[in-house]
Design a protein around this motif. Structure first.
Motif, PDB file in Angstrom:
ATOM      1  N   HIS A 107       6.059  19.919  -8.776  1.00 49.77           N
ATOM      2  CA  HIS A 107       7.232  19.269  -9.369  1.00 49.77           C
ATOM      3  C   HIS A 107       6.829  17.949 -10.021  1.00 49.77           C
ATOM      4  CE1 HIS A 107      11.199  17.534  -9.912  1.00 49.77           C
ATOM      5  NE2 HIS A 107      10.734  16.460  -9.319  1.00 49.77           N
ATOM      6  N   PHE A 108       6.088  17.113  -9.309  1.00 54.86           N
ATOM      7  CA  PHE A 108       5.716  15.810  -9.848  1.00 54.86           C
ATOM      8  C   PHE A 108       4.669  15.920 -10.945  1.00 54.86           C
ATOM      9  CE2 PHE A 108       7.341  14.123  -5.666  1.00 54.86           C
ATOM     10  CZ  PHE A 108       8.473  13.549  -6.220  1.00 54.86           C
ATOM     11  N   ALA A 109       3.851  16.964 -10.937  1.00 54.79           N
ATOM     12  CA  ALA A 109       2.841  17.164 -11.983  1.00 54.79           C
ATOM     13  C   ALA A 109       3.480  17.344 -13.357  1.00 54.79           C
ATOM     14  CB  ALA A 109       1.965  18.366 -11.645  1.00 54.79           C
ATOM     15  N   ALA A 110       4.723  17.804 -13.375  1.00 55.06           N
ATOM     16  CA  ALA A 110       5.434  17.997 -14.636  1.00 55.06           C
ATOM     17  C   ALA A 110       5.877  16.666 -15.251  1.00 55.06           C
ATOM     18  CB  ALA A 110       6.647  18.898 -14.422  1.00 55.06           C
ATOM     19  N   ASP A 111       5.798  15.595 -14.493  1.00 61.99           N
ATOM     20  CA  ASP A 111       6.198  14.269 -14.974  1.00 61.99           C
ATOM     21  C   ASP A 111       4.963  13.549 -15.498  1.00 61.99           C
ATOM     22  OD1 ASP A 111       6.933  11.552 -15.267  1.00 61.99           O
ATOM     23  OD2 ASP A 111       8.414  11.738 -13.664  1.00 61.99           O
ATOM     24  N   PRO A 112       4.931  13.233 -16.796  1.00 64.45           N
ATOM     25  CA  PRO A 112       3.742  12.568 -17.346  1.00 64.45           C
ATOM     26  C   PRO A 112       3.462  11.191 -16.732  1.00 64.45           C
ATOM     27  CG  PRO A 112       5.476  12.776 -19.014  1.00 64.45           C
ATOM     28  CD  PRO A 112       5.949  13.488 -17.797  1.00 64.45           C
ATOM     29  N   ALA A 113       4.440  10.604 -16.070  1.00 62.55           N
ATOM     30  CA  ALA A 113       4.236   9.294 -15.430  1.00 62.55           C
ATOM     31  C   ALA A 113       3.404   9.401 -14.152  1.00 62.55           C
ATOM     32  CB  ALA A 113       5.583   8.650 -15.115  1.00 62.55           C
ATOM     33  N   ALA A 114       3.328  10.586 -13.567  1.00 59.71           N
ATOM     34  CA  ALA A 114       2.637  10.754 -12.276  1.00 59.71           C
ATOM     35  C   ALA A 114       1.126  10.633 -12.463  1.00 59.71           C
ATOM     36  CB  ALA A 114       2.984  12.099 -11.666  1.00 59.71           C
ATOM     37  N   LYS A 115       0.545   9.682 -11.746  1.00 59.67           N
ATOM     38  CA  LYS A 115      -0.904   9.459 -11.809  1.00 59.67           C
ATOM     39  C   LYS A 115      -1.601   9.854 -10.517  1.00 59.67           C
ATOM     40  CE  LYS A 115      -0.839   5.595 -15.061  1.00 59.67           C
ATOM     41  NZ  LYS A 115       0.515   5.199 -15.327  1.00 59.67           N
ATOM     42  N   ARG A 116      -0.873   9.745  -9.407  1.00 67.05           N
ATOM     43  CA  ARG A 116      -1.478  10.041  -8.109  1.00 67.05           C
ATOM     44  C   ARG A 116      -0.387  10.482  -7.138  1.00 67.05           C
ATOM     45  NH1 ARG A 116      -0.543   5.058  -8.838  1.00 67.05           N
ATOM     46  NH2 ARG A 116      -2.397   4.675 -10.076  1.00 67.05           N
ATOM     47  N   TYR A 117      -0.824  11.220  -6.122  1.00 62.52           N
ATOM     48  CA  TYR A 117       0.050  11.599  -5.017  1.00 62.52           C
ATOM     49  C   TYR A 117      -0.394  10.796  -3.808  1.00 62.52           C
ATOM     50  CZ  TYR A 117       0.529  15.694  -8.031  1.00 62.52           C
ATOM     51  OH  TYR A 117       0.715  16.526  -9.094  1.00 62.52           O
ATOM     52  N   GLN A 118       0.561  10.313  -3.050  1.00 63.12           N
ATOM     53  CA  GLN A 118       0.242   9.506  -1.879  1.00 63.12           C
ATOM     54  C   GLN A 118       1.183   9.886  -0.743  1.00 63.12           C
ATOM     55  OE1 GLN A 118       1.089   5.068  -1.439  1.00 63.12           O
ATOM     56  NE2 GLN A 118      -1.063   5.067  -2.049  1.00 63.12           N
ATOM     57  N   LEU A 119       0.639   9.896   0.463  1.00 63.24           N
ATOM     58  CA  LEU A 119       1.437  10.167   1.652  1.00 63.24           C
ATOM     59  C   LEU A 119       0.800   9.457   2.830  1.00 63.24           C
ATOM     60  CD1 LEU A 119      -0.593  12.443   2.916  1.00 63.24           C
ATOM     61  CD2 LEU A 119       0.740  13.997   1.533  1.00 63.24           C
ATOM     62  N   PHE A 120       1.483   9.450   3.950  1.00 63.30           N
ATOM     63  CA  PHE A 120       0.912   8.824   5.136  1.00 63.30           C
ATOM     64  C   PHE A 120       1.313   9.595   6.370  1.00 63.30           C
ATOM     65  CE2 PHE A 120       5.001   6.706   4.683  1.00 63.30           C
ATOM     66  CZ  PHE A 120       5.475   6.682   5.992  1.00 63.30           C
ATOM     67  N   THR A 121       0.539   9.386   7.411  1.00 58.72           N
ATOM     68  CA  THR A 121       0.811   9.993   8.708  1.00 58.72           C
ATOM     69  C   THR A 121       0.176   9.118   9.778  1.00 58.72           C
ATOM     70  OG1 THR A 121       0.820  12.089   9.926  1.00 58.72           O
ATOM     71  CG2 THR A 121      -1.231  11.508   8.791  1.00 58.72           C
ATOM     72  N   GLY A 122       0.480   9.410  11.021  1.00 54.83           N
ATOM     73  CA  GLY A 122      -0.094   8.663  12.127  1.00 54.83           C
ATOM     74  C   GLY A 122      -1.522   9.097  12.421  1.00 54.83           C
ATOM     75  N   HIS A 123      -2.295   8.193  12.977  1.00 58.33           N
ATOM     76  CA  HIS A 123      -3.719   8.445  13.217  1.00 58.33           C
ATOM     77  C   HIS A 123      -3.984   9.543  14.235  1.00 58.33           C
ATOM     78  CE1 HIS A 123      -2.778   5.752  16.556  1.00 58.33           C
ATOM     79  NE2 HIS A 123      -3.913   6.102  17.121  1.00 58.33           N
ATOM     80  N   ARG A 124      -3.028   9.844  15.106  1.00 58.63           N
ATOM     81  CA  ARG A 124      -3.208  10.906  16.101  1.00 58.63           C
ATOM     82  C   ARG A 124      -2.656  12.253  15.646  1.00 58.63           C
ATOM     83  NH1 ARG A 124      -0.668   7.646  21.018  1.00 58.63           N
ATOM     84  NH2 ARG A 124      -2.231   6.013  21.203  1.00 58.63           N
ATOM     85  N   SER A 125      -2.061  12.303  14.479  1.00 62.76           N
ATOM     86  CA  SER A 125      -1.424  13.521  13.974  1.00 62.76           C
ATOM     87  C   SER A 125      -2.472  14.416  13.317  1.00 62.76           C
ATOM     88  CB  SER A 125      -0.302  13.157  13.001  1.00 62.76           C
ATOM     89  OG  SER A 125       0.646  12.333  13.650  1.00 62.76           O
ATOM     90  N   GLU A 126      -3.315  15.016  14.157  1.00 61.12           N
ATOM     91  CA  GLU A 126      -4.476  15.772  13.668  1.00 61.12           C
ATOM     92  C   GLU A 126      -4.104  16.939  12.768  1.00 61.12           C
ATOM     93  OE1 GLU A 126      -7.637  14.991  13.731  1.00 61.12           O
ATOM     94  OE2 GLU A 126      -7.176  13.150  14.807  1.00 61.12           O
ATOM     95  N   ALA A 127      -3.047  17.674  13.083  1.00 61.59           N
ATOM     96  CA  ALA A 127      -2.657  18.813  12.235  1.00 61.59           C
ATOM     97  C   ALA A 127      -2.267  18.329  10.842  1.00 61.59           C
ATOM     98  CB  ALA A 127      -1.518  19.596  12.872  1.00 61.59           C
ATOM     99  N   ASN A 128      -1.543  17.217  10.776  1.00 65.80           N
ATOM    100  CA  ASN A 128      -1.156  16.656   9.482  1.00 65.80           C
ATOM    101  C   ASN A 128      -2.391  16.209   8.707  1.00 65.80           C
ATOM    102  OD1 ASN A 128       1.403  16.958  10.549  1.00 65.80           O
ATOM    103  ND2 ASN A 128       1.841  14.778  10.678  1.00 65.80           N
ATOM    104  N   LEU A 129      -3.250  15.451   9.367  1.00 62.73           N
ATOM    105  CA  LEU A 129      -4.460  14.966   8.706  1.00 62.73           C
ATOM    106  C   LEU A 129      -5.318  16.120   8.207  1.00 62.73           C
ATOM    107  CD1 LEU A 129      -5.283  12.057  11.166  1.00 62.73           C
ATOM    108  CD2 LEU A 129      -4.698  11.794   8.733  1.00 62.73           C
ATOM    109  N   SER A 130      -5.433  17.161   9.001  1.00 65.35           N
ATOM    110  CA  SER A 130      -6.227  18.324   8.611  1.00 65.35           C
ATOM    111  C   SER A 130      -5.641  18.998   7.367  1.00 65.35           C
ATOM    112  CB  SER A 130      -6.287  19.313   9.775  1.00 65.35           C
ATOM    113  OG  SER A 130      -6.977  20.475   9.390  1.00 65.35           O
ATOM    114  N   LEU A 131      -4.331  19.201   7.349  1.00 59.82           N
ATOM    115  CA  LEU A 131      -3.686  19.811   6.187  1.00 59.82           C
ATOM    116  C   LEU A 131      -3.914  18.967   4.942  1.00 59.82           C
ATOM    117  CD1 LEU A 131      -1.750  21.788   4.715  1.00 59.82           C
ATOM    118  CD2 LEU A 131       0.129  20.324   5.518  1.00 59.82           C
ATOM    119  N   TYR A 132      -3.672  17.669   5.043  1.00 59.05           N
ATOM    120  CA  TYR A 132      -3.775  16.807   3.873  1.00 59.05           C
ATOM    121  C   TYR A 132      -5.210  16.771   3.342  1.00 59.05           C
ATOM    122  CZ  TYR A 132       0.799  15.300   5.572  1.00 59.05           C
ATOM    123  OH  TYR A 132       2.099  15.270   6.010  1.00 59.05           O
ATOM    124  N   ARG A 133      -6.165  16.710   4.224  1.00 59.41           N
ATOM    125  CA  ARG A 133      -7.562  16.709   3.777  1.00 59.41           C
ATOM    126  C   ARG A 133      -7.942  18.040   3.146  1.00 59.41           C
ATOM    127  NH1 ARG A 133      -8.830  13.144   8.931  1.00 59.41           N
ATOM    128  NH2 ARG A 133      -8.651  11.107   7.925  1.00 59.41           N
TER     129      ARG A 133
END
Length: 158
Positions: A107-133
């Motif tokens: 969805h955001f890739a269709a917007d020419p203004a989008a330069k980067r995607y950013q998100l955050f999670t907690g340091h112990r949230s291993e499943a989240n960190l694994s997915l994002y990486r």
């Protein structure tokens, strides 16, 4: 024959289901960090509705039930901040989180203004960190948010 999961734009009518799902999904995060006062557990329906109005949100449905959601928005620097990626506990480990993440990026890739995607999670949230990486995100910052929580900010180019 089973139903398939569909992903589509969220509407104002989805807000209550999203809020209930968010409350369910963030219980495990609250337990992991020993903090049940985190914003996803205290957010009101009015605040969520306003957040949906300010950005873009997607829902994953199984029939009429909302079983996943993600939301985000682009700021004036071209950063598409992705937030509150949630999947019903009974539907986890089936690739739905990755599908939602791919869909919001698309969805955001269709917007020419989008330069980067950013998100955050907690340091112990291993499943989240694994997915994002796995999806190409790299750690760009960490910040102590409390005595038991360090927030990890991850980013990738749009």
């Amino acid at each position: 024959m089973g139903m398939s999961v569909t992903i589509s734009a969220a509407s104002a009518q989805d807000a209550e289901q999203i809020l209930k799902l968010q409350y369910l999904c963030y219980q495990s995060e609250a337990e992991l960090y020993g903090d049940y006062s985190i914003e996803p557990l205290t957010q009101s329906l009015d605040d969520l509705t306003a957040e949906l109005d300010r950005g873009h949100a997607l829902v994953a449905r199984l029939g009429d039930e909302v079983i996943g959601s993600v939301r985000g928005r682009i700021d004036d620097t071209g950063t598409a901040t992705i937030a509150k990626l949630i999947v019903h506990p009974r539907m986890r480990r089936h690739g739905l989180g990755g599908r939602l993440l791919d869909a919001i990026e698309l969805h955001f890739a269709a917007d020419p203004a989008a330069k980067r995607y950013q998100l955050f999670t907690g340091h112990r949230s291993e499943a989240n960190l694994s997915l994002y990486r796995k999806k190409g995100y790299e750690t760009v910052a960490t910040r102590e948010a409390g005595p038991r929580l360090t927030l990890v900010t991850l980013e990738k180019a749009a």
